[in-house]
Write an enzyme that holds these catalytic residues in place. Structure first.
Site, mmCIF file in Angstrom:
data_model
loop_
_atom_site.group_PDB
_atom_site.id
_atom_site.type_symbol
_atom_site.label_atom_id
_atom_site.label_comp_id
_atom_site.label_asym_id
_atom_site.label_seq_id
_atom_site.Cartn_x
_atom_site.Cartn_y
_atom_site.Cartn_z
ATOM 1 N N CYS A 175 0.820 -1.207 0.000
ATOM 2 C CA CYS A 175 0.000 0.000 0.000
ATOM 3 C C CYS A 175 0.853 1.256 0.000
ATOM 4 C CB CYS A 175 -0.932 -0.008 1.215
ATOM 5 S SG CYS A 175 -2.195 -1.274 1.122
ATOM 6 N N HIS A 176 1.807 1.310 0.955
ATOM 7 C CA HIS A 176 2.602 2.522 1.033
ATOM 8 C C HIS A 176 4.092 2.224 1.109
ATOM 9 C CE1 HIS A 176 -1.387 3.351 2.807
ATOM 10 N NE2 HIS A 176 -1.343 4.344 1.960
ATOM 11 N N GLY A 177 4.450 0.949 0.904
ATOM 12 C CA GLY A 177 5.871 0.624 0.792
ATOM 13 C C GLY A 177 6.592 0.490 2.112
#
Lengths: 73, 273
Positions: free
Chosen positions: B237-239
């Site tokens: 999703c956001h790494g």
């Protein structure tokens, strides 16, 4: 089937089965329960097959292997 | 049934004309097997009577009187039902308009009828079983109670180095069987450089088995196993990158992956929760 069992009062498939199964109530009840069990299995199987036939290729199992960048071991 | 239909069409004109002759008791009270023989002896057929019977034919009603009212004579103005009760007779006439009778003395279709009823009873038995199960099992634990339950996991089928995901209380739990290399990698990390400093030994009971809840501590996505720069998990999703011990290394997540309460029941059984 009507005419055969009408003429052969002592013969006939239903007559024979009647004499075997419906002589005692205990045997009859067992027959009904067994028949219900088998009938339910048969109906489940039949409906399942019908459902699958009507929904070919839409099941989760029908998807080719889900591609992942790195597959889970 | 077709025989009756055929006989209906052919015998109706004769029947109605037979009703016009009340002095013919045999015709009025005839059984269906006799009517063809009588009908052939009647000389003429009147087309009007056939047309008058046609509506009854279509509706399926009997066109003939069932009782011997013509014999007895309707002089006394009694209703036919009362007349029938007051004059019992052994010469019973059955209405064969819609359904045939077996000829007298015929062995009946008792067995066939009983087997039809048995078929119905199969269905009833199945229904009773279903109802009993529904009512009894409705008293067992409901889903919300089970949701707070513990989960037993069999560990024997997990290879070293592989990760297994199980569902516990609605959340995924990663169970990773770590190799010695993984354990060494996990231990060789400088704790001070971690965003959420935790020793590996604190996070695991048995260093071979890492049990963490698979929910990213950033915004709750599920990290992907065997991904990311640190050999652990990577949240797409956001790494966020997690390492072999489930600790956050890179990315926006603030905390390490949560370690649930767990215990080892046997050598190969894990109880989560």
């Amino acid at each position: 089937m009507d005419y055969t069992s009408r003429r052969r009062g002592q013969g006939g498939l239903f007559e024979g089965l009647y004499r075997v199964i419906m002589r005692r109530n205990s045997v009859y009840v067992t027959f009904v329960i067994a028949g219900a069990f088998l009938g339910e299995r048969a109906v489940d199987y039949g409906v399942h097959r019908l459902w699958e036939y009507n929904n070919v290729g839409k099941r989760y199992e029908d998807i080719p292997v889900l591609g992942q960048r790195q597959s889970e071991e | 049934m077709l025989r009756v239909a055929g006989r209906k069409f052919s015998s109706l004109p004769w029947r109605s004309s037979a009703a016009l002759y009340p002095n013919n008791p045999a015709a009025a009270s005839s059984s269906s097997s006799q009517s063809p023989s009588i009908s052939r002896s009647v000389p003429s057929l009147s087309p009007f009577s056939f047309n008058s019977q046609l509506p009854n034919l279509i509706r399926g009603f009997s066109s003939d009187a069932l009782s011997r009212g013509h014999d007895v004579g309707m002089i006394s103005d009694l209703p036919a039902t009362v007349a029938a009760v007051k004059n019992p007779t052994s010469k019973i006439v059955y209405d064969e308009y819609n359904h045939e009778r077996f000829p007298p003395g015929d062995p009946s279709k008792r067995a066939f009828a009983y087997f039809v009823l048995t078929g119905g009873r199969f269905v009833y038995a199945s229904l009773i079983r279903l109802l009993v199960l529904k009512f009894v099992l409705s008293m067992s634990a409901s889903k919300d109670v089970l949701a707070l339950a513990s989960l037993e996991v069999d560990l024997s089928s997990i290879e070293p180095g592989s990760t297994v995901t199980v569902k516990w209380r609605g959340k995924p739990v990663f169970i990773r069987r770590r190799t010695d290399e993984d354990i060494k990698t996990a231990n060789n990390v400088d704790i001070a450089s971690l965003r959420d400093p935790q020793e590996d030994a604190v996070r695991v009971k048995n260093p071979e088995w890492l049990v963490v809840v698979g929910v990213c501590t950033h915004l709750g996505c599920i990290p992907l196993p065997n991904a990311g720069d640190y050999g652990g998990w990577f949240c797409p999703c956001h790494g966020s990158h997690y390492d072999v011990s489930g600790r956050i290394r890179k990315g926006p997540a603030p905390y390490n992956l949560e370690v649930p309460t767990y215990s080892f029941l046997d050598e190969n059984k894990l109880l989560i929760g």
